[in-house]
Design an enzyme around this catalytic site. Structure first.
Site, PDB file in Angstrom:
ATOM      1  N   TYR A 210      -1.488  11.683   2.261  1.00  0.00           N
ATOM      2  CA  TYR A 210      -2.299  12.063   1.103  1.00  0.00           C
ATOM      3  C   TYR A 210      -2.248  13.578   0.879  1.00  0.00           C
ATOM      4  O   TYR A 210      -2.161  14.050  -0.267  1.00  0.00           O
ATOM      5  CB  TYR A 210      -3.754  11.638   1.310  1.00  0.00           C
ATOM      6  CG  TYR A 210      -3.960  10.144   1.333  1.00  0.00           C
ATOM      7  CD1 TYR A 210      -4.207   9.434   0.167  1.00  0.00           C
ATOM      8  CD2 TYR A 210      -3.909   9.434   2.534  1.00  0.00           C
ATOM      9  CE1 TYR A 210      -4.400   8.060   0.186  1.00  0.00           C
ATOM     10  CE2 TYR A 210      -4.102   8.061   2.560  1.00  0.00           C
ATOM     11  CZ  TYR A 210      -4.337   7.385   1.381  1.00  0.00           C
ATOM     12  OH  TYR A 210      -4.524   6.024   1.405  1.00  0.00           O
TER      13      TYR A 210
ATOM     14  N   ASP B 266       0.855  -1.190   0.000  1.00  0.00           N
ATOM     15  CA  ASP B 266       0.000   0.000   0.000  1.00  0.00           C
ATOM     16  C   ASP B 266       0.896   1.248   0.000  1.00  0.00           C
ATOM     17  O   ASP B 266       1.821   1.339  -0.817  1.00  0.00           O
ATOM     18  CB  ASP B 266      -0.960  -0.056   1.198  1.00  0.00           C
ATOM     19  CG  ASP B 266      -2.046   0.998   1.162  1.00  0.00           C
ATOM     20  OD1 ASP B 266      -3.050   0.793   0.471  1.00  0.00           O
ATOM     21  OD2 ASP B 266      -1.869   2.026   1.827  1.00  0.00           O
TER      22      ASP B 266
ATOM     23  N   HIS C 202      -6.870  -6.645  -1.688  1.00  0.00           N
ATOM     24  CA  HIS C 202      -5.835  -5.641  -1.433  1.00  0.00           C
ATOM     25  C   HIS C 202      -4.913  -5.980  -0.265  1.00  0.00           C
ATOM     26  O   HIS C 202      -3.727  -5.682  -0.306  1.00  0.00           O
ATOM     27  CB  HIS C 202      -6.509  -4.293  -1.159  1.00  0.00           C
ATOM     28  CG  HIS C 202      -5.542  -3.182  -0.901  1.00  0.00           C
ATOM     29  ND1 HIS C 202      -4.766  -2.641  -1.899  1.00  0.00           N
ATOM     30  CD2 HIS C 202      -5.217  -2.514   0.245  1.00  0.00           C
ATOM     31  CE1 HIS C 202      -4.014  -1.672  -1.392  1.00  0.00           C
ATOM     32  NE2 HIS C 202      -4.262  -1.596  -0.095  1.00  0.00           N
TER      33      HIS C 202
END
Length: 277
Positions: free
Chosen positions: A197, A99, A250
């Site tokens: 982010y 990730d 994922h």
């Protein structure tokens, strides 16, 4: 164990023999170093020395507020991993990421190949391949949360209410989902993790081609990262490369630990095992 860098203190899980082949394991959002527990156990049994840090924003002693969100830009995250290597006296190590940890791993391997013996990335395609894949409506839709996470305040309010349920819905086991959500409920933890982010603009220019032996492992049922980016990653690696597709989603460290550990051991062994000369 802990190490200090840039005025911050990072927690690290260390497994395996003291003289084992060094392997650094980098977690993603919103997990922590314990996502690697099962993988690390297998690697340690094979003679590897694993170092799995809680990265910037996840260690309670490493949640900087000054300069937010630039303090969470990719160059700072890469610097934290380089400092981990230095703290353990390692010129090079085998690098693994999942990730967002995969994003850090791609950036570190591309910008500092002299510090990386091999690279194994789980789920996360090379950033350049992911950007190109945004032309695919599927990828654009399933990456739309990235823009939402950059909005002030609102993501914290929403995620505080739905994070555990959302993680379970994306395939993560309930116990893991609850534990990660509980950690994100610590004061300042969610805002710090979202800083990764929100610092994307300050992270521009951090994408490089990779020149170290690389394995990329992707789950064909990944609900965030699609096939176009996965298959486009090979074009960004100018070294021995393997693409391994699993019948998974994922959360590969938790759901496919044996397959992930085997892929790491295969990549390390292909590069000459314990020799980092």
């Amino acid at each position: 164990m802990r190490y200090a860098h840039d005025g911050l203190t990072f927690d690290v899980s260390v497994s395996g023999p003291d003289d084992g082949t060094p392997v650094v394991l980098l977690h993603g959002f919103p997990t922590d170093r314990h996502c690697w527990d099962a993988v690390a156990t297998t690697l340690a049994a094979a003679g590897m020395r694993t170092l799995a840090p809680d990265q910037r924003g996840y260690s309670p002693g490493a949640r900087p507020n000054a300069g937010y969100p630039a303090a969470y830009a990719i160059n700072a995250l890469v610097g934290d991993v380089l400092a981990l290597l230095d703290a353990h006296g390692l010129e090079r190590a085998h690098l693994v990421g999942h990730d967002w940890g995969g994003g850090v791993a791609w950036a570190l391997a591309g910008s500092h190949p002299e510090r990386v013996a091999t690279l194994t990335v789980l789920s996360t395609p090379h950033p350049a391949a992911l950007v190109r894949a945004y032309r695919d409506p599927w990828q654009a839709l399933h990456s739309s949360y990235v823009a939402l996470f950059q909005v002030p305040v609102l993501p914290e309010v929403v995620l505080a209410r739905i994070l555990s349920r959302s993680l379970r819905g994306s395939g993560l086991p309930a116990d893991d989902a609850q534990r990660y959500a509980a950690r994100m409920a610590e004061p300042g933890a969610l805002t710090a993790a979202l800083g990764w982010y929100r610092a994307l603009r300050q992270s521009r220019g951090s994408v490089h081609r990779v020149h170290v032996p690389t394995t990329y492992v992707w789950g064909r049922h990944d609900g965030f990262l699609g096939r176009r980016a996965a298959e486009g990653t090979a074009a960004m690696v100018d070294a021995a490369y393997r693409f391994l597709e699993l019948d998974q989603g994922h959360w590969l460290p938790e759901l496919a630990a044996p397959e992930c550990a085997a892929a790491i051991l295969d990549r390390v062994g292909t590069a000459g095992g314990s020799s980092l000369e």
